[in-house]
Design an enzyme around this catalytic site. Structure first.
Site, PDB file in Angstrom:
ATOM      1  N   CYS A 201       0.826  -1.200   0.000  1.00 28.01           N
ATOM      2  CA  CYS A 201       0.000   0.000   0.000  1.00 28.01           C
ATOM      3  C   CYS A 201       0.866   1.258   0.000  1.00 28.01           C
ATOM      4  O   CYS A 201       1.765   1.381   0.826  1.00 28.01           O
ATOM      5  CB  CYS A 201      -0.916  -0.012   1.220  1.00 28.01           C
ATOM      6  SG  CYS A 201      -1.887   1.487   1.363  1.00 28.01           S
ATOM      7  N   CYS A 204       0.120   3.240   3.583  1.00 29.00           N
ATOM      8  CA  CYS A 204       0.519   2.764   4.907  1.00 29.00           C
ATOM      9  C   CYS A 204       1.573   1.665   4.866  1.00 29.00           C
ATOM     10  O   CYS A 204       2.078   1.262   5.903  1.00 29.00           O
ATOM     11  CB  CYS A 204      -0.712   2.282   5.677  1.00 29.00           C
ATOM     12  SG  CYS A 204      -1.407   0.757   5.014  1.00 29.00           S
ATOM     13  N   CYS A 223      -6.215  -2.458   0.376  1.00 30.71           N
ATOM     14  CA  CYS A 223      -5.218  -2.498   1.440  1.00 30.71           C
ATOM     15  C   CYS A 223      -5.757  -3.291   2.618  1.00 30.71           C
ATOM     16  O   CYS A 223      -6.947  -3.231   2.936  1.00 30.71           O
ATOM     17  CB  CYS A 223      -4.868  -1.084   1.887  1.00 30.71           C
ATOM     18  SG  CYS A 223      -3.700  -1.061   3.257  1.00 30.71           S
ATOM     19  N   CYS A 226      -5.665   0.198   5.498  1.00 31.10           N
ATOM     20  CA  CYS A 226      -6.318   1.504   5.299  1.00 31.10           C
ATOM     21  C   CYS A 226      -7.328   1.448   4.141  1.00 31.10           C
ATOM     22  O   CYS A 226      -7.701   0.371   3.696  1.00 31.10           O
ATOM     23  CB  CYS A 226      -5.274   2.600   5.065  1.00 31.10           C
ATOM     24  SG  CYS A 226      -4.542   2.580   3.414  1.00 31.10           S
ATOM     25  N   ASP A 351      23.531  -3.957 -18.418  1.00 30.34           N
ATOM     26  CA  ASP A 351      23.197  -5.165 -17.663  1.00 30.34           C
ATOM     27  C   ASP A 351      21.993  -5.851 -18.307  1.00 30.34           C
ATOM     28  O   ASP A 351      20.878  -5.322 -18.283  1.00 30.34           O
ATOM     29  CB  ASP A 351      22.870  -4.752 -16.220  1.00 30.34           C
ATOM     30  CG  ASP A 351      22.455  -5.956 -15.387  1.00 30.34           C
ATOM     31  OD1 ASP A 351      22.570  -7.096 -15.876  1.00 30.34           O
ATOM     32  OD2 ASP A 351      22.020  -5.727 -14.245  1.00 30.34           O
TER      33      ASP A 351
HETATM   34 ZN    ZN Z   1      -2.933   1.020   3.299  1.00 30.15          ZN
END
Ligand code: ZN
Length: 433
Positions: A201, A204, A223, A226, A351
């Site tokens: 998320c 959060c 999420c 949240c 690379d």
């Molecule tokens: Zn969240």
């Protein structure tokens, strides 16, 4: 003054072309020397400036929009040659702009947004996806997205966002009257691309929970802690088939039949459709435009050989892109051949270990007769194929003309050609010969 800039740009382009260059960036560079704010001036009379970005597919999306507007007879400018950084964008405004042109469709490189937005602010911004790409140049994906957010903040830009990508929807809070598009859960089963981007998320940092995954980080998520979640969409693909060209229906409407292969192009078609609807173009005109578009830039370009075979040419420069290109053949029932071309020049990122992050196991389920490996790192490609245990005749030929000649000597109906960035032009030229 505008006329002066336009004439200077055209002269510079002519000179650049005489010198054997494409002439897409030099006019912008020269105009900036004359006046650092030239882009602001050139864009001042436009009513609508649309930016189109995303790690994968921005050129296709921008070209789909451009082709459709052109076939509908609209007056607009579009950097269709893929000149998507500051100088290319200045060139586009200077060379294509007329006094009565009010609409600009601008494909923009994700890493150039900050530099370009110093001079102009778009009215609409289409953002399709963010994948791990060209890490050497951009740094971490989170930094990139945060930088874009800073540019968007407080500027009342209408964002047109892919709701299925949590990397994209985290930009929601910076836009105004945002529009979302996405693919319904039951609309289409994507091939398993086997890549997992980090799925956390942005608010959060907790893990995102997925009810459904289309591919990679794209799908239906929320999420675990949240309120960050998949946004409800205005434009939704409700049904799609890919055999190998895409037919799809949006919001349960009439089927749009296209000449585009590769199922991830469903998102590019949907992004183009959403923007065109928001610009007020009629359903009929959109359907006609999207249905007649054929790429000429090595992105899902269809090329026919004299012997009747068809090769689908598709640039791939990162694991997600290569996985998607390899998956094209899942929808082809006939026996096929491959041409894989890998260079390690500066613009490719020196690379090339990312080929080991690519899911070559996709090939195990396909009906493949021959695979020609070419480019400066052809041997490493062949080693990667050997490691995955693919059952096909693998040929190594570093020289691209010889590799393409080999491919043309086969008789199968379909072939897939996948070059990386600096290998594209030569591969395309040889294929079209
Ligand atoms: Zn969240």
């Amino acid at each position: 003054m505008l006329a002066f800039y336009r004439n200077l740009a055209k002269l510079t382009r002519t000179a650049s072309k005489l010198a054997g260059k494409k002439g897409t960036d030099l006019p912008g560079k020269v105009l900036r020397k004359v006046n650092d704010n030239v882009l602001t001036k050139l864009a001042s009379d436009f009513d609508e400036i649309v930016f189109v970005t995303g790690t994968n597919g921005k050129t296709t999306t921008s070209n789909l929009i451009g082709h459709t507007l052109r076939s509908a007879g609209e007056n607009f400018i579009n950097n269709f040659e893929g000149a998507n950084m500051l100088d290319g964008i200045i060139s586009t405004f200077a060379i294509q702009g007329r006094n009565n042109t009010k609409l600009a469709i601008i494909e923009i490189d994700e890493g150039s947004i900050k530099r370009v937005m110093k001079y102009i602010t778009p009215t609409k911004f289409v953002i399709n996806n963010f994948f791990r790409d060209q890490i050497d140049r951009f740094g971490e994906i989170d930094t990139l997205i945060a930088t874009i957010g800073e540019q968007l903040e407080g500027k009342q830009i209408q964002l047109i966002l892919n709701s299925d990508d949590p990397f994209v929807t985290r930009l929601s809070k910076y836009g105004e009257d945002n529009i979302y598009f996405g693919i319904a859960k039951e609309a289409y089963q994507f091939s398993d691309f086997g890549i997992s981007e980090s799925k956390f998320c942005p608010n959060c940092g907790m893990e995102l929970i997925y009810d459904h995954v289309h591919y990679s980080q794209l799908g239906f998520y929320h999420c675990s802690k949240c309120d960050f979640e998949h946004q409800s969409v205005k434009y939704e693909v409700t049904k799609a088939t890919v055999e190998p060209f895409i037919n799809m229906s949006i919001n349960n409407g009439e089927v749009i039949e296209t000449k585009l292969a590769g199922d991830y192009n469903i998102y590019n078609l949907l992004a183009a459709y959403s923007l065109l609807k928001e610009l007020g173009l009629s359903e009929d005109k959109i359907k006609k435009g999207l249905g007649t578009y054929t790429p000429t830039n090595g992105r899902m370009q269809s090329i026919s050989f004299a012997n009747g075979s068809t090769v689908l040419l598709n640039l791939a420069k990162n694991p997600a892109g290569l996985n998607a290109s390899l998956a094209i053949a899942n929808s082809i029932k006939e026996e096929i051949n491959y041409l894989l071309v890998l260079n390690d020049n500066g613009a490719d990122g020196i690379d090339i270990s990312w080929i080991w992050d690519t899911d070559f196991d996709i090939l195990l389920g396909q009906n493949i007769n021959n695979i020609v490996c070419s480019g400066k790192r052809a041997k490493e490609l062949a080693l990667r194929l050997k490691y995955c245990g693919v059952n096909a005749n693998v040929v190594v030929n570093e020289a691209i003309p010889e590799a393409v000649a080999k491919l043309k000597s086969y008789n199968e109906k379909y072939a897939i050609a996948i070059p990386n960035y600096t290998a594209l032009v030569e591969t395309q030229r040889e294929l079209e010969k």
